[in-house]
Scaffold this motif. Structure first.
Motif, PDB file in Angstrom:
ATOM      1  N   ALA A 178      18.624   6.825  13.207  1.00 51.48           N
ATOM      2  CA  ALA A 178      17.636   7.047  11.940  1.00 51.48           C
ATOM      3  C   ALA A 178      17.218   5.677  11.406  1.00 51.48           C
ATOM      4  O   ALA A 178      17.779   4.567  11.698  1.00 51.48           O
ATOM      5  CB  ALA A 178      18.285   7.710  10.802  1.00 51.48           C
ATOM      6  N   SER A 179      16.188   5.500  10.699  1.00 51.92           N
ATOM      7  CA  SER A 179      15.595   4.370  10.229  1.00 51.92           C
ATOM      8  C   SER A 179      16.634   3.729   9.322  1.00 51.92           C
ATOM      9  O   SER A 179      17.069   4.317   8.603  1.00 51.92           O
ATOM     10  CB  SER A 179      14.217   4.759   9.410  1.00 51.92           C
ATOM     11  OG  SER A 179      13.829   3.548   8.662  1.00 51.92           O
ATOM     12  N   GLY A 180      16.627   2.236   9.394  1.00 50.49           N
ATOM     13  CA  GLY A 180      17.582   1.643   8.515  1.00 50.49           C
ATOM     14  C   GLY A 180      18.654   1.261   9.279  1.00 50.49           C
ATOM     15  O   GLY A 180      19.519   0.245   8.970  1.00 50.49           O
ATOM     16  N   GLY A 181      19.004   1.833  10.513  1.00 50.79           N
ATOM     17  CA  GLY A 181      20.071   1.355  11.350  1.00 50.79           C
ATOM     18  C   GLY A 181      19.595   1.001  12.565  1.00 50.79           C
ATOM     19  O   GLY A 181      18.279   0.748  12.903  1.00 50.79           O
ATOM     20  N   ARG A 182      20.598   0.494  13.692  1.00 47.00           N
ATOM     21  CA  ARG A 182      20.007  -0.178  14.758  1.00 47.00           C
ATOM     22  C   ARG A 182      21.003   0.112  15.787  1.00 47.00           C
ATOM     23  O   ARG A 182      22.090   0.148  15.599  1.00 47.00           O
ATOM     24  CB  ARG A 182      19.825  -1.745  14.452  1.00 47.00           C
ATOM     25  CG  ARG A 182      19.201  -2.361  15.686  1.00 47.00           C
ATOM     26  CD  ARG A 182      18.962  -3.959  15.192  1.00 47.00           C
ATOM     27  NE  ARG A 182      18.476  -4.791  16.367  1.00 47.00           N
ATOM     28  CZ  ARG A 182      18.470  -5.947  16.337  1.00 47.00           C
ATOM     29  NH1 ARG A 182      18.823  -6.897  15.351  1.00 47.00           N
ATOM     30  NH2 ARG A 182      17.904  -6.618  17.359  1.00 47.00           N
ATOM     31  N   ILE A 183      20.452   0.305  16.912  1.00 45.81           N
ATOM     32  CA  ILE A 183      21.265   0.158  18.423  1.00 45.81           C
ATOM     33  C   ILE A 183      20.833  -0.594  19.473  1.00 45.81           C
ATOM     34  O   ILE A 183      19.424  -0.634  19.757  1.00 45.81           O
ATOM     35  CB  ILE A 183      21.429   1.769  18.788  1.00 45.81           C
ATOM     36  CG1 ILE A 183      22.399   1.785  20.115  1.00 45.81           C
ATOM     37  CG2 ILE A 183      20.056   2.245  19.312  1.00 45.81           C
ATOM     38  CD1 ILE A 183      22.808   3.099  20.414  1.00 45.81           C
ATOM     39  N   GLU A 184      21.659  -1.634  19.872  1.00 42.33           N
ATOM     40  CA  GLU A 184      21.097  -2.823  20.862  1.00 42.33           C
ATOM     41  C   GLU A 184      21.908  -2.100  22.300  1.00 42.33           C
ATOM     42  O   GLU A 184      23.122  -2.056  22.320  1.00 42.33           O
ATOM     43  CB  GLU A 184      21.511  -4.055  20.450  1.00 42.33           C
ATOM     44  CG  GLU A 184      20.848  -4.340  19.015  1.00 42.33           C
ATOM     45  CD  GLU A 184      21.523  -5.657  18.495  1.00 42.33           C
ATOM     46  OE1 GLU A 184      21.261  -6.500  19.177  1.00 42.33           O
ATOM     47  OE2 GLU A 184      22.021  -5.624  17.545  1.00 42.33           O
ATOM     48  N   ARG A 185      20.975  -2.270  23.265  1.00 43.55           N
ATOM     49  CA  ARG A 185      21.761  -1.914  24.711  1.00 43.55           C
ATOM     50  C   ARG A 185      21.496  -3.039  25.562  1.00 43.55           C
ATOM     51  O   ARG A 185      20.454  -3.475  25.564  1.00 43.55           O
ATOM     52  CB  ARG A 185      21.299  -0.772  25.314  1.00 43.55           C
ATOM     53  CG  ARG A 185      21.662   0.657  24.454  1.00 43.55           C
ATOM     54  CD  ARG A 185      21.142   1.739  25.150  1.00 43.55           C
ATOM     55  NE  ARG A 185      21.415   3.150  24.644  1.00 43.55           N
ATOM     56  CZ  ARG A 185      20.753   3.732  23.509  1.00 43.55           C
ATOM     57  NH1 ARG A 185      19.333   3.112  23.178  1.00 43.55           N
ATOM     58  NH2 ARG A 185      20.894   4.752  22.966  1.00 43.55           N
TER      59      ARG A 185
END
Length: 541
Positions: free
Chosen positions: A357-364
């Protein structure tokens, strides 16, 4: 005596004699002699592929046994009047109910409640996302999907069943938004809604957290007050309820024990401490197909996935909330918590099935804007219950394993020589070469889970995501797979695994996440060693 006979007449009795089942010229069951009487409560045990599920389906009337003489269905042969003069022993499948005796399951089929994993998979496969109340209501009318609105009396009966299994708060939830364990209890309530006169339960307790596991065992324990006969297939000693009276043990399609529970040789297949008799070995670092020790050390610690203040919403509900963690090469993460706490959603978010969701982040690692997510997924191995329902049952084992190289369900084009070679190696490592040409329809639940392991490993993944990977797997295979996980971590692969069983924490566990209602209660280095965790669990049990 007359009163007891009247009580017994209200429940179904089954008698099997000289029963046989063939599938594609392969003998699945042979020489089955078994009688299940009212008041008896059976544990059904045996290794993966021993024939447990097929035996339950024969009793339920979903599968026809084959005639020992010509391979024709016993019921069809009997109807034609041909089988009475067959050479050798005559096959018998006889049902007694309300003082009448029937030569097939047809007349009593609706009185036998059968609950197995494929029923749960069916909802996933067809996208049947009805509410829990509606699904339990289909049990009242013995339909797959809701056909008519539920009346006030129906709703009262459903509410009573949900309360009895302590899942009343789920009544308005959509089925596909539930956790694996919550779905299992919902389908048990659906089965009970039909007021069965015999119960066949295939791995009922798989995937249940300790609280729901105790609730299911408590319900099974209370059945001793009635004459309701049931059969419970399981792979764990802790799944055997105190009310069980008898045991049937299968090996290679034959009965090796039939009798009272206290004398049954169950430890071979149900005791997780059984030594691994046939280990499945991976290449060691430095061997052909493996990695050098120097390269392994360089890989260890490399960032693979990072979540920052990540929240995930499904069906307008927040399933995960404000989770932050970093997963690096060579780490082993255990994710635990109650059914519905968000464990499966967490794994599928890492894989890319759900967005943050907006406000969070995932990096791969290696995935920048404009780079297809599938490039990451091709470097990730995934073992999860939903994959067993996603793959068409007509696919061969080899095709399923080959698809792991492309992170796809099935293959869009003919496999390359590299695909075929990689699949052969993976099948050999997992002891599945003999199953390569079989279709998924021919496999047991535990065999299919091992196929998913081979599919996950075929791409030599940098990250391995395992969602309750040992559900439905017999004890020797479970121990062998745990050894393989440890070998992979030692070689630099990162593993993230969900489980409800402390005994399944690998010795190489480095980190843990405890979730409660979607929120991280703890996220960091493992708080005690896996050996200590297993000791605590053993003392608690």
């Amino acid at each position: 005596m007359r009163r007891l006979a009247a009580r017994n007449a209200q429940h179904v009795e089954v008698r099997l004699r000289n029963l046989q089942l063939r599938r594609h010229d392969r003998l699945v069951l042979d020489g089955i002699d078994w009688t299940i009487r009212p008041g008896q409560r059976w544990v059904l045990a045996g290794g993966n592929g021993a024939g447990k599920t097929q035996l339950l389906k024969i009793i339920a009337g979903a599968v026809w046994p084959t005639s020992p003489d010509a391979g024709a269905p016993v019921g069809a042969a009997a109807a034609a009047g041909r089988w009475k003069g067959a050479r050798g022993p005559v096959a018998v499948r006889r049902y007694r109910w309300r003082g009448e005796t029937y030569e097939s399951a047809f007349e009593v089929k609706e009185e036998i409640g059968y609950l197995g994993p494929e029923r749960q998979d069916k909802y996933e496969r067809y996208g049947w996302n009805h509410t829990v109340e509606q699904i339990v209501g289909t049990g009242l009318y013995r339909t797959d999907i809701p056909l008519d609105p539920l009346g006030p009396a129906d709703r009262r009966r459903i509410a009573a069943l949900l309360a009895r299994l302590a899942i009343a708060p789920l009544a308005d939830r959509r089925f596909l938004s539930l956790s694996y364990g919550e779905r299992r209890l919902t389908l048990l309530a659906r089965t009970l809604a039909a007021r069965p006169r015999m119960l066949l339960l295939d791995e009922l307790l798989a995937g249940l957290d300790p609280v729901n596991h105790a609730r299911a065992l408590s319900w099974l324990r209370r059945t001793r007050r009635s004459n309701l006969p049931w059969v419970l297939a399981t792979h764990r000693l802790q799944d055997i309820p105190a009310s069980a009276t008898h045991a049937l043990v299968l090996e290679g399609g034959h009965i090796v024990y039939r009798g009272v529970l206290r004398n049954a040789p169950l430890s071979r297949w149900l005791d997780a401490r059984v030594p691994d008799r046939s280990p499945l070995l991976l290449p060691r670092p430095g061997r052909s197909g493996g990695r050098s020790g120097e390269r392994t050390r360089r890989r260890s610690g490399r960032l693979l996935v990072r979540l920052t203040s990540a929240s995930v919403h499904l069906d307008e509900q927040r399933i995960l909330e404000n989770l932050t963690c970093t997963i690096r090469a060579g780490e082993c993460w255990i994710v635990h918590g109650r059914n519905g706490s968000g464990k499966t959603t967490f794994l599928r978010t890492l894989y890319g099935d759900h967005g943050v969701a907006s406000g969070g982040r995932i990096e791969r690692a290696g995935i920048q804007p404009g780079v297809p997510l599938q490039q990451f997924q091709r470097r990730v191995g995934l073992v999860a219950p939903h994959l067993q329902s996603d793959h068409p049952q007509e696919l061969t084992v080899a095709a399923v394993v080959q698809s792991g190289r492309h992170a796809s369900i099935g293959l869009n084009e003919a496999p390359s020589s590299a695909d075929r070679a990689a699949a052969r190696r993976s099948l050999a490592f997992f002891g599945l070469s003999a199953l390569a040409t079989r279709t998924l329809r021919e496999l047991s639940y535990g065999q299919l889970r091992r196929v998913l392991f081979a599919r996950a490993w075929v791409c030599r993944p940098a990250l391995l995501l395992l969602d309750e990977p040992f559900s439905g797997v017999d004890s020797p295979t479970r121990l062998a797979l745990m050894s393989q996980i440890q070998a992979l971590v030692a070689a630099g692969t990162a593993v993230v695994m969900t489980t409800h069983h402390p005994q399944e924490w690998p010795a190489c566990t480095t980190h843990e996440i405890e979730l409660r209602a979607g929120r991280p209660v703890y996220c960091g280095p493992v708080r005690c060693s896996p050996a200590q965790t297993r000791d605590v669990a053993g003392g608690a049990s």
